[in-house]
Design a protein around this motif. Sequence first.
Motif, PDB file in Angstrom:
ATOM      1  N   GLY A 447       0.818  -1.209   0.000  1.00  0.00           N
ATOM      2  CA  GLY A 447       0.000   0.000   0.000  1.00  0.00           C
ATOM      3  C   GLY A 447       0.850   1.255   0.000  1.00  0.00           C
ATOM      4  N   ALA A 448       1.929   1.249   0.790  1.00  0.00           N
ATOM      5  CA  ALA A 448       2.798   2.426   0.867  1.00  0.00           C
ATOM      6  C   ALA A 448       3.482   2.695  -0.465  1.00  0.00           C
ATOM      7  CB  ALA A 448       3.833   2.231   1.976  1.00  0.00           C
ATOM      8  N   LEU A 449       3.954   1.646  -1.138  1.00  0.00           N
ATOM      9  CA  LEU A 449       4.604   1.826  -2.438  1.00  0.00           C
ATOM     10  C   LEU A 449       3.612   2.355  -3.471  1.00  0.00           C
ATOM     11  CD1 LEU A 449       6.867  -1.365  -2.608  1.00  0.00           C
ATOM     12  CD2 LEU A 449       7.606   0.999  -2.273  1.00  0.00           C
ATOM     13  N   GLY A 450       2.417   1.770  -3.502  1.00  0.00           N
ATOM     14  CA  GLY A 450       1.408   2.238  -4.446  1.00  0.00           C
ATOM     15  C   GLY A 450       1.011   3.684  -4.185  1.00  0.00           C
ATOM     16  N   LEU A 457       2.847  11.184  -8.881  1.00  0.00           N
ATOM     17  CA  LEU A 457       2.182  11.619 -10.104  1.00  0.00           C
ATOM     18  C   LEU A 457       1.208  12.770  -9.832  1.00  0.00           C
ATOM     19  CD1 LEU A 457       1.398   8.136 -11.710  1.00  0.00           C
ATOM     20  CD2 LEU A 457       3.207   9.742 -12.366  1.00  0.00           C
ATOM     21  N   LEU A 458       0.623  12.772  -8.648  1.00  0.00           N
ATOM     22  CA  LEU A 458      -0.372  13.782  -8.309  1.00  0.00           C
ATOM     23  C   LEU A 458       0.256  15.141  -7.990  1.00  0.00           C
ATOM     24  CD1 LEU A 458      -3.431  13.283  -8.181  1.00  0.00           C
ATOM     25  CD2 LEU A 458      -3.223  13.227  -5.689  1.00  0.00           C
ATOM     26  N   ALA A 459       1.468  15.128  -7.438  1.00  0.00           N
ATOM     27  CA  ALA A 459       2.097  16.366  -6.967  1.00  0.00           C
ATOM     28  C   ALA A 459       2.183  17.440  -8.050  1.00  0.00           C
ATOM     29  CB  ALA A 459       3.480  16.052  -6.394  1.00  0.00           C
ATOM     30  N   ILE A 530       5.639  13.767 -16.345  1.00  0.00           N
ATOM     31  CA  ILE A 530       4.781  12.627 -16.671  1.00  0.00           C
ATOM     32  C   ILE A 530       3.502  12.690 -15.843  1.00  0.00           C
ATOM     33  CG2 ILE A 530       4.571  10.119 -16.464  1.00  0.00           C
ATOM     34  CD1 ILE A 530       7.488   9.930 -17.317  1.00  0.00           C
ATOM     35  N   GLY A 531       3.614  13.059 -14.571  1.00  0.00           N
ATOM     36  CA  GLY A 531       2.417  13.231 -13.751  1.00  0.00           C
ATOM     37  C   GLY A 531       1.481  14.265 -14.336  1.00  0.00           C
ATOM     38  N   ALA A 532       2.041  15.395 -14.816  1.00  0.00           N
ATOM     39  CA  ALA A 532       1.214  16.427 -15.436  1.00  0.00           C
ATOM     40  C   ALA A 532       0.581  15.912 -16.721  1.00  0.00           C
ATOM     41  CB  ALA A 532       2.063  17.666 -15.719  1.00  0.00           C
ATOM     42  N   ILE A 538      -5.639  10.189 -14.964  1.00  0.00           N
ATOM     43  CA  ILE A 538      -5.673   9.959 -13.516  1.00  0.00           C
ATOM     44  C   ILE A 538      -7.013  10.409 -12.942  1.00  0.00           C
ATOM     45  CG2 ILE A 538      -4.701  10.716 -11.314  1.00  0.00           C
ATOM     46  CD1 ILE A 538      -1.962  10.808 -12.687  1.00  0.00           C
ATOM     47  N   ALA A 539      -7.466  11.590 -13.352  1.00  0.00           N
ATOM     48  CA  ALA A 539      -8.730  12.125 -12.830  1.00  0.00           C
ATOM     49  C   ALA A 539      -9.903  11.231 -13.194  1.00  0.00           C
ATOM     50  CB  ALA A 539      -8.953  13.541 -13.351  1.00  0.00           C
TER      51      ALA A 539
END
Length: 591
Positions: A447-450, A457-459, A530-532, A538-539
Amino acid sequence: MPARAEARASGVRPLVFAVAVISTSFFLFLLMAKTLSPGGLDGLDWALLVCFVFTLPWTAIGFWNAAIGLWLMRFSRDPVARVFPLDQGWNRTVDQKVAILSCIRNEDAATVFRNLDRMVAGLVERGVADGFAVHLLSDSTWAEWIAEEEGLMASFRDRWGSALSLSYRRRRDNPGFKAGNIGEFMERRGADYDLALVLDADSLMDPDTLLRMVRIMQANPGLGILQSLVVGLPSASAFARVFQFGMRFGMRSYTLGSAWWQGDCGPYWGHNALLRVRPFIAHCRLAPIPGRGPLSGWVLSHDQIEAVLMRRAGYQVRVLPEETGSHEENPTTLLEYIRRDLRWCQGNLQYLRLLWMPGLHVISRVQLVLAILMFVGSPFWVLLMVIAASRAFFASGSALFDPGYGMPLLFIILTMVFAPKLASVIDVLVDAHRRRAFGGASRVIGGALGEAVFSTLLAPVLAIAHTVFIGGLLAGKKLVWEPQRRATHRVPVALAWRRLWPQSLLGLAATLALITHGGLTVALLSPFFIGALLAVPIAVLSADPRLGRWVTRRGLWTIPEELMPSPFLASLHLEALESDRARMAGAAGRS
């Protein structure tokens, strides 16, 4: 801890903490300068350094909060007592009048009354309901919501009106928003009560936790605000599950560490907290900020201002750093999370106009500065990444970064960013009881890794949202205060694109630019862009109810409240708890 020793500690601890944060930030600044040193420091290098400096305060503070919290959790017999040296009032009879204030504005009234019903039922079962009164304070403006509130209030009064005092009041206008809502109640009815419990529309408190907090307030008349540590209600939304798991992990170490140095200048988060009514009325009234710009008008992030005013009046403000019995609902989609974040952003930036109020405690001023930097750091982080990517794209073949310094810097920064969660992972893994509460070591680590990948990615999605919003504020644009959509729901691709196109376009442009460069630069910058780039997928995916049900059934990102729900929590029949119960029953049947 004796009072004299506590007074000495309250003076020394902030100084120790400040030295640690400043020293760490200075070391990272020097390491960044060395990283940029190939070919000497030109104008763009200095721009990168300036941007880097503005990203450091919260990184260093988060790290040291987590480090202190881990030290307390591992080496202190009673970590809570070390940071909360007050009389617990265990044996005191509850003899003060407490107003339960449920603040609502165009919200799902059924959920509000469900939560209030469980709380009142618990107080009645314990024979203390006559010391409490429930006040539903409505600022609703939509006719259908008003009708639902009034109808449910009539049923609620039929059920509990003989056990305790109940009232419903709706303001036709809502000056001051939530702070004005509470302020109006204080003026009208505050004199009838000693304490007030402030609840949001999604708040829920176990009666035992509430009664313990009341006893603490009774036993410590100098305590003005007592904030509980709020845990997310178990959710069947994929987005909320990842988010609540990360919060649950990072919250304990972070809050213990911050309480260690903040002492009696603690936080108030505006809900799930007890207020001492008379000093709140006398000292915490908020007037509109004069002027016509976006940072003028009524204070949106009223809670921390009320906390510093309470402390200025000589009353303590403290958080009880225990994860029991105090709950809220986390946003179920990325878009709702961003919307809430931007409201906080505008409210926190209003502190720029309030920072120099006379008579504030020095730590109170520090807290206001940190609340501002929480969002001001985002534009500098985005600018840092954009400048670095631009330099990589237009590089003429000379080295841009020194990997001998850059790689250690990257490792240190990542360690510091994830320190609150790392500290809690360590604590859970070495504590058999807590490890079982989270479902075992494999679930904790997985869970922590995920969650770490998801938050990475969210940051950038959040940082770019803050940056665009702050740019709008500079142009004079104000935020419209709208209710939170709390139920699990889909996010259409068109809506996600309309809200997140800046992230998507910036991520696409930068990723294409970095592909042409490669090497260390890509390793340093690609996670951000990549997160952006993936903001819209993601949304959409994290909001999909089908994915939410799938991860819930498989027990991904499970928190202790799901595996071992209290009878009080189980009585809510939440979807996540029902799914978890069905999953465990199925596993038992197969065995």
